[in-house]
Scaffold this motif. Structure first.
Motif, PDB file in Angstrom:
ATOM      1  N   GLN A  54       4.232   1.243  -4.687  1.00 50.45           N
ATOM      2  CA  GLN A  54       2.830   1.103  -4.305  1.00 50.45           C
ATOM      3  C   GLN A  54       1.990   2.232  -4.919  1.00 50.45           C
ATOM      4  OE1 GLN A  54       2.315   0.822  -0.094  1.00 50.45           O
ATOM      5  NE2 GLN A  54       0.093   0.620  -0.219  1.00 50.45           N
ATOM      6  N   GLU A  58      -0.952   1.684  -7.659  1.00 53.03           N
ATOM      7  CA  GLU A  58      -2.336   2.087  -7.360  1.00 53.03           C
ATOM      8  C   GLU A  58      -2.896   2.968  -8.468  1.00 53.03           C
ATOM      9  OE1 GLU A  58      -2.146   1.707  -2.513  1.00 53.03           O
ATOM     10  OE2 GLU A  58      -2.175   3.715  -3.433  1.00 53.03           O
ATOM     11  N   GLN A  61      -3.623   0.793 -11.388  1.00 52.10           N
ATOM     12  CA  GLN A  61      -4.760  -0.069 -11.125  1.00 52.10           C
ATOM     13  C   GLN A  61      -6.073   0.703 -11.193  1.00 52.10           C
ATOM     14  OE1 GLN A  61      -4.203  -1.984  -7.358  1.00 52.10           O
ATOM     15  NE2 GLN A  61      -4.557  -3.989  -8.271  1.00 52.10           N
ATOM     16  N   ASP A  62      -6.058   1.936 -10.700  1.00 56.05           N
ATOM     17  CA  ASP A  62      -7.272   2.755 -10.691  1.00 56.05           C
ATOM     18  C   ASP A  62      -7.569   3.360 -12.063  1.00 56.05           C
ATOM     19  OD1 ASP A  62      -7.367   2.115  -8.074  1.00 56.05           O
ATOM     20  OD2 ASP A  62      -6.722   4.072  -7.308  1.00 56.05           O
TER      21      ASP A  62
END
Ligand code: ADP
Length: 264
Positions: A54, A58, A61-62
């Protein structure tokens, strides 16, 4: 009729029943505890890789991971973590099926030397990468065992995988010798060893020595629990001897054809 006798009998019966009820209640409580511990362990083992994934996802993705090389590293770690989840689920299913007696073993006369050499071959590169010698030492003309070939390989793989993982110097020795109606199979290492406090617990499911120190231990903690089940299903015996800082020796005895001929 002596009523005091009858009252005594009734009182005695009630007492016995109360004691029985209490024992049943204790047993129920114990089973609930076992179940809760089990679920807590499964959750913990799943959450660790999932949380890591996770985090990496993240960051990706960011857009926090800018250069391509770092990105590739993130993908690699996520892949490893995915494998870890898969391994855990595979081991869990295998163990559950073994414990529930849902596994049929395909027992045939098999040659331990052949299995041992194959397993040694599959770990040789990994061992040598760590500078460890991997030695196979099999007595000549061993009687065949009556066993499921793949499952015997699985037992050996679990031992050798651990030996490689927990050893930094020296050698890992796989040996097989005849002993009465059994073949004695050993995997000995010169690794970190296991303390007397922990040694009787290592066959329990999910048990790993010192979780903190072995953070890099990508194991599931189920390997030896599976080994124990498999050895039992082969009517064999198992044992571990270890000295911290010196090394560990895992031994299993698996029945030869002669064992079954004698007992029928
Ligand atoms: P894991 O997947 O963690 O290896 P196992 O059930 O195979 O699970 O082993 C349980 C624990 O027993 C390991 O985490 C480790 O602490 C200890 N252990 C097993 N084999 C060895 C070994 N050869 N040397 C030292 N410790 C070992």
């Amino acid at each position: 009729v002596d009523t005091s006798d009858e009252i005594g009998d009734v009182a005695h019966t009630i007492n016995t029943m109360a004691e029985k009820l209490e024992r049943v209640e204790q047993e129920r409580h114990h089973l609930e505890q076992v179940r809760n511990d089990f679920l807590a362990n499964v959750s913990h083992e799943l959450r660790t890789p999932l949380t890591a994934m996770q985090g990496f996802l993240e960051a990706l993705q960011d857009g926090l991971v800018e250069d391509e090389e770092a990105r590739q590293k993130y993908y690699a770690v996520m892949y490893t973590e995915t494998m870890q989840v898969n391994r855990l689920v595979d081991d869990l299913m295998d163990l559950m099926k073994l414990e529930n007696n849902e596994v049929n073993l395909a027992k045939f006369p098999v040659d331990v030397a052949e299995i041992m050499n194959k397993v040694a071959f599959s770990f040789r590169a990994e061992a040598e990468e760590k500078g460890l010698a991997l030695v196979v030492d099999v007595e000549n003309d061993l009687p065949k065992i009556y066993a499921d070939r793949d499952r015997v390989a699985q037992i050996l793989k679990n031992f050798v995988k651990n030996a490689v993982k927990f050893t930094e110097h020296g050698e890992i020795r796989l040996s097989a010798a005849a002993e009465e109606q059994y073949i004695k199979i050993q995997v000995a290492d010169t690794g970190m060893g296991i303390s007397q406090d922990d040694i009787h617990r290592i066959w329990e499911r999910f048990f790993k020595v010192d979780r903190g120190r072995s953070k890099n231990n990508k194991g599931t903690g189920l390997g030896l629990a599976i080994v124990k089940e498999l050895v039992e299903r082969h009517e064999g015996k198992w044992k571990v001897e270890s000295e911290p800082g010196v090394g560990s020796t895992f031994t299993v005895w698996l029945p030869t054809m002669g064992f079954y001929r004698q007992s029928t």
